[in-house]
Design an enzyme around this catalytic site. Structure first.
Site, short mmCIF file in Angstrom:
data_model
loop_
_atom_site.label_atom_id
_atom_site.label_comp_id
_atom_site.label_asym_id
_atom_site.label_seq_id
_atom_site.Cartn_x
_atom_site.Cartn_y
_atom_site.Cartn_z
N GLY A 46 0.83 -1.19 0.00
CA GLY A 46 0.00 0.00 0.00
C GLY A 46 0.87 1.24 0.00
N GLN A 51 3.06 9.98 0.80
CA GLN A 51 4.36 9.29 0.92
C GLN A 51 5.27 9.53 -0.29
OE1 GLN A 51 2.35 5.36 2.07
NE2 GLN A 51 4.32 5.25 3.13
N HIS A 131 -4.55 1.51 7.20
CA HIS A 131 -3.22 2.11 7.29
C HIS A 131 -3.06 3.24 6.27
CE1 HIS A 131 1.35 1.55 7.72
NE2 HIS A 131 1.21 2.37 6.70
N GLU A 132 -3.45 2.96 5.02
CA GLU A 132 -3.25 3.97 3.96
C GLU A 132 -4.19 5.15 4.14
OE1 GLU A 132 -0.60 3.67 2.50
OE2 GLU A 132 -0.29 1.55 2.97
NI NI Z 1 2.46 3.53 5.57
#
Ligand code: NI
Length: 156
Positions: A46, A51, A131-132
């Site tokens: 992911g 990011q 999480h993402e």
């Molecule tokens: Ni992450």
């Protein structure tokens, strides 16, 4: 396509809130393709746009090979059950921790065609979705980890 640099822990951008995407245009489609390539090259399952330095609400998740989910403006609309499993993050290399997540989540998002869809995932897929999507609000898995693992535990 182009492989992008992954932002690492300590960069303040990871703590910022990402902005919604209003129009799914060629730039967004290019970003999604680049994010997929970057995630695959790093052996991740992911990646959120923040990011790779873009504060836009888009994530890619690929738990099953060649079955990626592209999620634009994703929102978790249902949570069920509970799991405590090991998690890591491409922005926090070498760090692993046990998180407390729902066992199953349903996400509503838009795809690259701009159309809204919902998808339900369990286990690792649910963890990856959570999480993402957390990344889009500046949340890292270490924030709510039940405990962090020592390096020896990870290597077994
Ligand atoms: Ni992450």
């Amino acid at each position: 396509m182009a492989k992008l640099n992954i932002v690492k822990e300590g960069d303040p951008i990871l703590r910022k809130k990402s902005r919604p995407i209003t129009v799914v245009d060629e730039r967004i489609r290019q970003l999604a393709a680049d994010m997929l390539e970057t995630m695959r090259a790093a052996n991740g399952c992911g990646l959120a746009a923040v990011q790779v330095g873009k504060l836009r609400r888009i994530v890619v998740v690929e738990v099953e090979e060649n079955k990626p989910f592209i999620m634009i403006n994703p929102e978790i609309i249902r949570r069920e059950g509970r799991q405590q499993e090991t998690e890591g993050c491409l922005s926090l290399p070498g760090k692993w921790g046990v998180t407390d997540r729902p066992m199953t989540v349903t996400v509503r998002a838009s795809g690259l065609d701009g159309k809204e869809y919902t998808v339900t995932g369990s286990g690792l897929t649910a963890r990856a979705f959570c999480h993402e999507i957390d990344h889009l609000d500046g949340i890292l898995f270490t924030d709510n980890a039940v405990r962090m693992l020592d390096p020896e535990e990870v290597e077994g």
